[in-house]
Design an enzyme around this catalytic site. Structure first.
Site, PDB file in Angstrom:
ATOM      1  N   HIS A 105      20.321  -1.183  36.175  1.00 17.91           N
ATOM      2  CA  HIS A 105      19.813  -2.067  37.212  1.00 17.91           C
ATOM      3  C   HIS A 105      18.388  -2.525  36.894  1.00 17.91           C
ATOM      4  O   HIS A 105      18.064  -3.709  36.935  1.00 17.91           O
ATOM      5  CB  HIS A 105      19.853  -1.314  38.550  1.00 17.91           C
ATOM      6  CG  HIS A 105      19.285  -2.110  39.674  1.00 17.91           C
ATOM      7  ND1 HIS A 105      17.982  -1.968  40.084  1.00 17.91           N
ATOM      8  CD2 HIS A 105      19.820  -3.087  40.446  1.00 17.91           C
ATOM      9  CE1 HIS A 105      17.749  -2.806  41.070  1.00 17.91           C
ATOM     10  NE2 HIS A 105      18.863  -3.495  41.315  1.00 17.91           N
TER      11      HIS A 105
ATOM     12  N   SER B 268      34.393 -15.548  31.171  1.00 16.48           N
ATOM     13  CA  SER B 268      33.034 -15.198  30.755  1.00 16.48           C
ATOM     14  C   SER B 268      33.058 -13.720  30.394  1.00 16.48           C
ATOM     15  O   SER B 268      33.420 -12.884  31.225  1.00 16.48           O
ATOM     16  CB  SER B 268      32.040 -15.472  31.884  1.00 16.48           C
ATOM     17  OG  SER B 268      30.751 -15.130  31.449  1.00 16.48           O
TER      18      SER B 268
ATOM     19  N   GLY C  15       0.789  -1.232   0.000  1.00 17.17           N
ATOM     20  CA  GLY C  15       0.000   0.000   0.000  1.00 17.17           C
ATOM     21  C   GLY C  15       0.818   1.278   0.000  1.00 17.17           C
ATOM     22  O   GLY C  15       0.271   2.368   0.094  1.00 17.17           O
TER      23      GLY C  15
END
Ligand code: PEP
Ligand code: MG
Length: 911
Positions: A472, A794, A103
């Site tokens: 946080h 990590s 459209g």
């Protein structure tokens, strides 16, 4: 001889793989023609021609000659002639870009009509009323989308040929005739309307309506080319990230008419139900109507299933087409069709857009039907869609309604998925009280701190003015599976007055608001939500099982409490990649002891506080080990700066001023004052100019070793206890924010002796190891040194991103990154999707160097990027062993990890 460039393709000359050149619609029309479906004859002008036109402002030389040649073919096929007053050929002219932009660009129908051919059409169809109705429609559409865009008025102004001006004329005529519907107007009425339309056109343009069909065709082609750059289309491309330099193709196709009586009609249908995924044809059909009537909602269409009763023969044919197309494209198709006097024509097909639920079901069903492979099923579902399935979301219609009603207040960072409505509450205590009393609460704060966790736990959603993806509020909300919007700088939260202001509007305490954690939108008032349903998860579980067979990356979860760990396991997590112990310190029964420990003046005082905390921490860890049943659990030792556990400096100061007044009259206030003053002096002594770069992480552990010694003792004691109960335990102790190998060495030696001592006391051995986070650039750059002292790495990509960019993770997202992404300076929020060129380079290099120095090194990531599909693809390539993310993102991460493996496989094969 140099062959002239081909710019026009008959449908039978193209195929589905030519989307770049013919656009999606053109390529599919070509493909359908090629496989013998009933497509009205036509041809496509290439996107290349469009690009040439847009660059030069002129149609490419020779283009219209090519068009004429192809029109001749259409004439031969249909036995009609373009512009022939007796037997006219009419065509539609439609846009069609490589990527579907529904459209957004222009379309012209019934092109070729004029005062003469309309009579031919009347004769041909034996229906004068029909012919003039078609002419009327053509005049208005052509004026609106072609003439008003290509011509100026004699006075130099833009002509006003909007559709509404034509509607006015039509309405006036209806009024004169006392008619309610168009259908009640006679052929004579419609003829008069056409005359009036033409007068309007002439008065606006200062020239008559172009009756010459070839001129009409040329103008329509130009207008469609130009519509590539209309505002709607540009906005749409910006929103969906579609490049602006592709251009659109133009499809010219023989008209077929769905409005030729009761045995005609037009419809749109999907080969499967795109809302639920059920295997049933799903769509709508409108009797005696043209395509635009279905979209315009003028009459209510019937369900496609009713067509089956009304015209079983046509339905059977259509069903067959659906089957052929689905098999051919091996995906759900969205099909536009028209029935002209009992004959079925297919006008368009494309892959059907579907809901998350349908996407999963269709992919799994199709794989089971043997239509696609399991790998394809995995590749077809967007990982984010899965997350949507597992959290409540707004009913899309209700949300749209809220937007229409002007209730969208603001937009912030979409920090944690899901949608929630509730009353706005501005402090954590009240949120807890009301939440416990069964009220649906949205906690609204300037930003949250660990002090607010108890209120967050009792809320249905969190909204903050400041903060970003790793603030946080965002981290805690994701852990809890709560919808959360942060960094919503448009709202100004006034906690004192218990309200927020947003663009001149005020939202007060207890006013209802709604937040969408998927989009970052904030609304006034409630919006009904749809809850995730279990039955949706059957196919999802199956798809995820297939994903598990394919992925190489492990998927672990960030979880701080046993209940998060339980959810993580339910969602398929294979371990805990990050347990942030400080969240445990914040619970109401512990915080006073944590504060005592910090405020202690002597080693004895500190020991007393730690002795109190020890059994509590041990209990926490036991709970998690129990749930994880031998899966690895990475426990990170205390990380945040100590002042975070103490009251806020400014608030404390304000309280002290007030108490000073009161203390003159009351002894009680005097005592409180001296207590607060003591705290203030500690808070002042801990105050740092840059706490994020200050006394936190391993630095804290080195300068206050008693804390991490207590934590290590609690961990090992808990592990022994659970093992004693007969359950396996695998624990990994993680040291945060290391930047120099000596920090890790110092801590490791010290803590290892604690661990050994505890095991001796307990008379048993447990499976434990020591590792570190890689979250400072220096740690990444010296990974080979650090790897010699670590059993695992990590990546803390939250801090790493903060430090590599120098963007504060607390407030840069609202203040800098959102404006930057809007301006195109940054493509994406680097706290959400890993910055591959910068942060990613460090990750890649540190992984390589770490593993080279220590072949047993296990490498994971536990920053927020661990749940982001695009980042997961990178982590796979970088050779990580696992990603860790919040429990709710685990299913999406499993799928994304499988997709990453598949994509890497394809890349390897094509190398
Ligand atoms: C990180 O920095 O990426 C991380 C996981 O640690 P935190 O968010 O707790 O600082
Ligand atoms: Mg960190």
């Amino acid at each position: 001889m140099i062959q002239a460039k081909k710019r026009v393709y008959l449908f039978e000359e193209g195929n589905k793989d030519m989307r770049d050149l013919l656009g999606g619609k053109g390529a599919n029309l070509a493909e359908m023609t090629r496989i013998g479906l009933p497509v009205p004859p036509g041809f496509t002008i290439t996107t290349e021609a469009c690009r040439e036109y847009l660059a030069t402002g002129r149609l490419p030389e020779g283009l219209m000659d090519e068009v004429k040649e192809k029109m001749k073919v259409l004439e031969e096929k249909t036995g009609r002639k373009f512009g022939d007053p007796k037997n006219p050929l009419l065509v539609s002219v439609r846009s069609g870009a490589k990527f579907s932009m529904p459209g957004m660009m222009d379309t012209v129908l019934n092109l070729g009509l004029n005062d003469e051919t309309v009579r031919g059409l009347a004769e041909l169809t034996g229906d004068e009323r029909f012919a003039y109705d078609a002419y009327r429609r053509f005049l208005s559409i052509f004026s609106d989308v072609v003439l008003s865009n290509l011509f100026t008025r004699p006075d130099g102004e833009k002509p006003n040929l909007d559709r509404s001006r034509f509607e006015e004329i039509l309405e006036r005529k209806k009024e004169e005739r006392g008619a309610k519907y168009d259908i009640e107007l006679s052929a004579e009425d419609l003829k008069e309307i056409c005359e009036e339309y033409k007068k309007l056109i002439e008065s606006e343009l200062g020239r008559p309506f172009p009756e010459d069909p070839w001129e009409q065709l040329r103008l329509a082609i130009e207008a469609v080319f130009r519509s590539w750059n209309n505002k709607r289309a540009v906005d749409y491309r910006n929103f969906y990230g579609i490049p602006h330099d592709l251009g659109t193709a133009v499809n010219i196709q023989t008209m077929v008419f769905g409005n030729m009586g009761e045995d005609s009609g037009t419809g749109v249908a999907f080969t499967r139900n795109v809302a639920t995924g059920e295997k049933e044809i799903y769509g709508e059909y409108l009797v005696n109507a043209q395509g635009e009537d279905v979209v315009a909602g003028i009459r209510t269409p019937m369900k496609i299933s009713e067509l089956k009763k009304r015209d079983p023969e046509i339905y059977k044919q259509f069903e067959r087409v659906c089957e052929i197309l689905e098999r051919h494209y091996r995906d759900v198709q969205d099909i536009e069709f028209t029935v002209e006097r009992g004959k079925l024509y297919i006008l368009q097909c494309r892959a059907g857009k579907r809901t998350a639920k349908a996407a999963v079901k269709i992919a799994v069903d199709m794989a089971k039907e043997g239509l696609i492979s399991k790998e394809e099923a995995i590749a077809r579902v967007e990982p984010q869609q899965i997350t949507q399935l597992l959290v409540p979301r707004f009913d899309p219609q209700e949300k749209e309604k809220a937007i229409r009603e002007g209730r969208l207040l603001a937009r912030g960072v979409n920090a944690s998925p899901g949608a929630a409505s509730g009353i706005a509450v501005f402090d954590a205590d009240k949120a807890e009280e009301l939440g416990r009393a069964g009220k649906r609460v949205i906690l609204v704060r300037p930003e949250t701190t660990p002090d607010d966790v108890h209120g967050m736990l009792a809320s249905k959603g969190i909204l903050t003015q400041r903060g970003g993806m790793t603030s946080h509020a965002a981290v805690v909300a994701r852990g809890l599976g709560l919808p959360c919007v942060v960094g919503c700088e448009e709202i100004k939260v006034d906690v004192e007055r218990r309200l927020f202001e947003v663009n001149g509007k005020i939202v007060r305490e207890f006013d209802e608001i709604s937040i969408d954690g998927d989009t970052g939108e904030v609304f006034a008032g409630a919006i009904p939500t749809l809850e995730p349903k279990l039955e949706e998860e059957r196919e999802l579980s199956e798809l995820l099982r297939w994903a598990d067979e394919i992925r190489r990356l492990g998927v672990w979860a960030n979880a701080d409490y046993p209940r998060d760990a339980r959810r993580a396991v339910e969602f398929g997590a294979e371990g805990i990649g990050l347990c942030r112990t400080e969240h445990m310190f914040m619970e109401t029964d512990r915080l006073p002891w944590v504060q005592k420990m910090i405020m202690a003046q002597t080693p004895e005082e500190r020991k007393e506080a730690l002795d109190h905390l020890l059994p509590l921490q041990r209990g926490d860890f036991e709970g998690i080990f129990e749930v994880m049943e031998g899966r690895p659990v990475v426990i990170r030792l205390i990380d945040p700066p100590l002042h975070e556990f103490l009251p806020n400096y400014d608030e404390l100061l304000a309280e002290i001023f007030e108490l000073r007044e009161k203390a003159r009259e009351s002894e009680e206030a005097g005592r409180e004052l001296s207590e607060k003053e003591k705290i203030l002096s500690v808070v002042r002594s801990l105050k740092e100019a840059n706490p994020m770069m200050g006394l936190r992480g391993c630095r804290l552990g080195i300068l206050y070793p008693e804390i991490i010694e207590m934590q290590t003792r609690a961990i090992i004691e808990a592990a022994c206890e659970v093992k004693r109960r007969g359950k396996p335990v695998r624990v990994k102790i993680m040291i945060p924010l290391v930047s120099h190998v000596n920090e890790l060495r110092w801590i490791r030696e010290r803590l290892e002796s604690v661990a050994r001592k505890v095991m001796e006391e307990q008379g048993m051995e447990v499976d434990y190891s020591f590792g570190t986070m890689i979250e400072t650039p220096r740690a990444a750059l010296t990974a080979s040194e650090i790897a010699k002292v670590a059993d695992f790495f990590s990546f803390g990509t939250n801090d790493l991103t903060q430090m590599v960019f120098g963007f504060s993770r607390d407030d840069a997202e609202g203040k800098v990154i959102m404006p930057y992404t809007k301006m195109g300076i940054l493509e994406k929020n680097p706290f959400q999707t890993l910055d591959v060129e910068g942060v990613g380079r460090l990750v890649e290099e540190a992984t390589r160097a770490g593993k080279a120095a220590n072949p047993n090194l296990e490498v994971g990531i536990c920053g927020e990027h661990g749940g982001d599909p695009e980042s997961i693809r990178f982590f796979h390539k970088a050779g990580l062993d696992y990603v860790s993310c919040s429990p709710f993102r685990v299913p999406a991460a499993r799928l994304a990890a499988a997709q990453a493996a598949l994509a890497a496989g394809v890349e390897d094969r094509t190398k």
